[in-house]
Design a protein around this motif. Structure first.
Motif, mmCIF file in Angstrom:
data_model
loop_
_atom_site.group_PDB
_atom_site.id
_atom_site.type_symbol
_atom_site.label_atom_id
_atom_site.label_comp_id
_atom_site.label_asym_id
_atom_site.label_seq_id
_atom_site.Cartn_x
_atom_site.Cartn_y
_atom_site.Cartn_z
ATOM 1 N N PRO A 180 -0.686 11.740 4.763
ATOM 2 C CA PRO A 180 0.282 12.646 4.136
ATOM 3 C C PRO A 180 1.699 12.072 4.104
ATOM 4 C CG PRO A 180 -1.152 13.841 5.644
ATOM 5 C CD PRO A 180 -1.439 12.393 5.849
ATOM 6 N N GLY A 181 2.333 12.188 2.928
ATOM 7 C CA GLY A 181 3.716 11.750 2.791
ATOM 8 C C GLY A 181 3.919 10.255 2.675
ATOM 9 N N PHE A 182 2.851 9.486 2.518
ATOM 10 C CA PHE A 182 2.965 8.022 2.465
ATOM 11 C C PHE A 182 2.812 7.572 1.019
ATOM 12 C CE2 PHE A 182 1.136 3.663 3.211
ATOM 13 C CZ PHE A 182 2.293 3.116 3.737
ATOM 14 N N ASN A 183 3.917 7.105 0.406
ATOM 15 C CA ASN A 183 3.934 6.716 -1.004
ATOM 16 C C ASN A 183 4.525 5.315 -1.165
ATOM 17 O OD1 ASN A 183 3.114 9.223 -2.701
ATOM 18 N ND2 ASN A 183 4.535 10.043 -1.170
ATOM 19 N N PRO A 184 3.755 4.284 -0.882
ATOM 20 C CA PRO A 184 4.269 2.919 -1.028
ATOM 21 C C PRO A 184 4.098 2.399 -2.456
ATOM 22 C CG PRO A 184 2.096 2.845 -0.028
ATOM 23 C CD PRO A 184 2.406 4.299 -0.287
ATOM 24 N N VAL A 185 5.191 2.280 -3.196
ATOM 25 C CA VAL A 185 5.116 1.682 -4.529
ATOM 26 C C VAL A 185 4.849 0.188 -4.402
ATOM 27 C CG1 VAL A 185 6.446 1.174 -6.620
ATOM 28 C CG2 VAL A 185 6.564 3.447 -5.576
ATOM 29 N N HIS A 186 5.446 -0.460 -3.394
ATOM 30 C CA HIS A 186 5.199 -1.872 -3.111
ATOM 31 C C HIS A 186 4.561 -2.024 -1.741
ATOM 32 C CE1 HIS A 186 8.619 -2.578 -6.113
ATOM 33 N NE2 HIS A 186 7.562 -3.172 -6.640
ATOM 34 N N VAL A 187 3.815 -3.110 -1.560
ATOM 35 C CA VAL A 187 3.169 -3.428 -0.285
ATOM 36 C C VAL A 187 3.686 -4.774 0.191
ATOM 37 C CG1 VAL A 187 0.974 -3.978 0.821
ATOM 38 C CG2 VAL A 187 1.112 -2.063 -0.783
ATOM 39 N N VAL A 234 1.567 -2.777 6.059
ATOM 40 C CA VAL A 234 3.020 -2.677 6.180
ATOM 41 C C VAL A 234 3.606 -2.505 4.791
ATOM 42 C CG1 VAL A 234 5.135 -3.823 6.939
ATOM 43 C CG2 VAL A 234 3.021 -4.111 8.256
ATOM 44 N N ALA A 235 4.419 -1.460 4.606
ATOM 45 C CA ALA A 235 4.943 -1.168 3.271
ATOM 46 C C ALA A 235 6.166 -0.267 3.374
ATOM 47 C CB ALA A 235 3.875 -0.486 2.417
ATOM 48 N N PRO A 236 7.063 -0.348 2.376
ATOM 49 C CA PRO A 236 8.158 0.617 2.294
ATOM 50 C C PRO A 236 7.655 1.934 1.721
ATOM 51 C CG PRO A 236 8.378 -1.031 0.562
ATOM 52 C CD PRO A 236 7.171 -1.406 1.366
ATOM 53 N N ASN A 237 7.930 3.030 2.401
ATOM 54 C CA ASN A 237 7.475 4.353 1.991
ATOM 55 C C ASN A 237 8.584 5.056 1.214
ATOM 56 O OD1 ASN A 237 6.133 6.800 1.764
ATOM 57 N ND2 ASN A 237 6.748 7.504 3.804
ATOM 58 N N VAL A 238 8.305 5.411 -0.030
ATOM 59 C CA VAL A 238 9.286 6.106 -0.867
ATOM 60 C C VAL A 238 9.383 7.559 -0.398
ATOM 61 C CG1 VAL A 238 9.906 6.808 -3.204
ATOM 62 C CG2 VAL A 238 8.799 4.597 -2.819
#
Length: 628
Positions: free
Chosen positions: A430-437, A450-454
């Motif tokens: 829930p709440g994890f929206n990585p456009v990039h990895v 590992v990713a930036p979460n929007v």
């Protein structure tokens, strides 16, 4: 607007290295003897920056068209192709501007379609009503498009180019609309332009580099170049409410009357690049890859053609394929608005499509699936809250792509060499929206991503300046209970992350990311140490470009000088633009230093607009490129 480059006085601390020449803010670079200084002509949207070249290359009158395959891509008319490589720094002449070429007047149906689009742009959906897609705003400052630039010498004004970079090329892709938009325009809607810097192959690293900027000769680019005006609708900004339906009807009319051939592709090739199978490709996920070539002799860029890999690749391919550092294989996917919404596939090390396509029918809603990850055994797909909603456009006057706050994000895990989705497993996050990895790997029965979460997913496409992404490490017990745990790595606004390329799909320690200020402008670079996960902020080094200075995605280049190198032994490279002084440059940063010190800087002859993703191609890979 002035013509730009980074100055040491304001952009970088003095401790980062000494200049070999006077600061560029006081002594501008000297152009070639026969070339007068370039001029900059600026309007509210379009910037045309021109350089007069000393001599002219003969252009071929025509080029042939062949069936697009992995070994012989469909060739396109390319008005700067030369018949043989010329080992000289003297730049060839730029092709004549499209506006100066003689053209036939538009057909009656083309004129009717043009008039209808003007009616839509001016009275139904004027850009002024939606500032986020108003070209006067979107294409302002260093987002404004530039003209093509032939190979042009650039002085090294600080330090020396490290040995691992010599003879290679740093190439950055990004949007650069060929024509001024007649209606709404999103940053993602621009034609793909490659900005390539060929670094000196000999000497002590202080010889001039060569900058070249060329459009990718896509079908869209060539069609609109010949029409001297936009023809295709803007996908990210044009399909909004009733006006979107009207533009769709005009586009359909263009197809039915033969003005557009959709089988030739609709893509922009404006997002990223990949090198595999001895070939360089420009990528945009709405179309097939375009094979391009950078000359290792003079830095010229050529478009070889659109590739369907012997008829085995259709519709499109992600702009973020993953290359296995051990096997040389490339793993990729495509997504779209009709089932199957996600399809997974791969290529062998020679650049041939291998194995069957794997449709993923367990993705039951079309999503904006921009990136993914691979490990030694798995392919990993984030299913985000950013979704395609065409009915919102039809019934509610909205955009066809938006956020779905009621959807629970999840991560799909599929065996890397699967031939069907039978073994696909989904894990809700829930709440994890990585456009990039950034990376993923296997560790003691767990899968680590590992990713930036929007965090502000509702603004991911419409209001990018409001987007904030924080770094997270997600751990999934794939061989046991399936429990998912999450660890924050940094609360800073970070994206455009890269790692050492030899660690793709393997456990690694360091990552390098751009600092959004705000996105998509990058005000600096940080280095993260994953071994500090769970102990607070994992940032261990940072570089701020300086007041009014912005760069892009950093690219890591390993030194490769000895057998057992540390993971962070290497350099970070990027273009940086100084909005205060009106200058652009290419910088090389020491990835092991606490402040990511600048060890070399190349002054560019004009500004390079902000863009998306890039890569570094080594001297050996440049020379191994297939000629066609």
């Amino acid at each position: 607007m002035n013509v730009l480059s980074v100055s040491s006085a304001t952009a970088f601390p003095a401790s980062s290295g000494n200049r070999r020449r006077p600061p560029p803010s006081r002594v501008p670079p000297t152009p070639p003897p026969s070339s007068p200084p370039f001029l900059s002509v600026v309007s509210a949207v379009k910037t045309a920056e021109k350089t007069l070249e000393p001599q002219t290359k003969t252009d071929p009158a025509t080029t042939t068209t062949t069936t697009g395959t992995s070994t012989s891509p469909r060739k396109v008319a390319d008005d700067h192709q030369n018949t043989r490589a010329t080992p000289t720094i003297a730049p060839p002449a730029r092709p004549n501007p499209a506006s100066l070429r003689p053209r036939k007047p538009p057909s009656i149906m083309a004129s009717v379609c043009n008039d209808l689009e003007e009616l839509i742009h001016n009275f139904i959906d004027p850009p002024v009503l939606r500032p986020s897609v108003d070209p006067r705003h979107v294409l302002s400052n260093n987002f404004a498009p530039v003209d093509e630039l032939p190979p042009t010498p650039c002085p090294v004004v600080r330090g020396a180019i490290p040995r691992c970079l010599t003879g290679g090329a740093y190439i950055r892709n990004g949007p650069n609309p060929q024509h001024l938009p007649r209606g709404p325009h999103h940053l993602f809607d621009g034609d793909g332009m490659l900005h390539s810097l060929l670094l000196p192959a000999s000497g002590d690293g202080t010889e001039p580099a060569i900058l070249c900027s060329r459009y990718v000769r896509t079908y869209k680019y060539l069609l609109e170049r010949n029409a001297a005006a936009p023809v295709f609708p803007n996908v990210f900004s044009g399909f909004h409410g009733f006006a979107g339906l009207a533009r769709g009807a005009v586009a359909a009319a263009r197809v039915f009357t033969g003005q557009i051939n959709p089988t030739e592709g609709w893509g922009l090739a404006n997002t990223s690049l990949v090198f595999f199978g001895d070939r360089l490709y420009a990528l945009g996920e709405s179309d097939l890859p375009y094979a391009v070539r950078v000359s290792p002799e003079d830095g010229e860029i050529f478009t070889l053609g659109r590739c369907d890999f012997d008829g085995r690749l259709f519709m499109g391919m992600t702009a973020h394929p993953k290359k296995d550092p051990s096997t040389g294989e490339l793993f990729a996917f495509r997504y779209g608005p009709i089932p199957p919404f996600l399809t997974y596939f791969r290529f062998d090390a020679e650049g041939n499509k291998a194995g069957p396509d794997v449709p993923i029918f367990s993705v039951q809603q079309p999503s904006f699936l921009h990136d993914f990850a691979v490990t030694e055994r798995y392919a990993i797909f984030p299913d985000l809250q950013i979704v395609m909603k065409p009915m919102d456009m039809v019934l509610g006057g909205g955009a066809p792509v938006g956020s779905d706050n009621g959807k629970v994000p999840r991560i799909g895990v599929l065996p890397r060499y699967a031939t069907s989705e039978a073994e696909m497993r989904w894990f809700e996050v829930p709440g994890f929206n990585p456009v990039h990895v950034v990376n993923a790997w296997e560790e003691e029965g767990d899968l680590v991503l590992v990713a930036p979460n929007v965090l502000s997913v509702e603004h991911a496409l419409e209001r990018m300046e409001l987007v904030h992404s924080s770094m997270e490490m997600v751990r999934i017990d794939v061989e046991g209970s399936g429990v998912v745990s999450r660890t924050p790595l940094s609360a800073a606004n970070l994206d455009f992350g890269v790692i050492h390329p030899d660690y793709v799909g393997r456990r690694n320690r360091y990552a390098y990311l751009g600092v959004g200020d705000p996105m998509p402008k990058i005000s600096g670079v940080v280095k993260l140490d994953f071994e500090s996960a769970g102990d607070g902020d994992c940032v261990v080094a940072r570089r701020h470009f300086g007041r009014g200075c912005f760069g892009g995605e950093p690219v890591f280049v390993p030194k490769r000088e000895r057998e057992e190198e540390e993971e962070d032994e290497g350099y970070l490279v990027s273009y940086v633009h100084d909005e205060v002084r009106g200058q652009s440059s290419f910088v090389v940063m020491d990835a092991q230093s606490p402040e990511l010190d600048i060890v070399a800087e190349v002054l560019l002859p004009r500004r390079v607009p902000y863009g998306f993703h890039g890569l570094f191609v080594s001297k050996e890979d440049l020379r191994s490129q297939r000629p066609s």
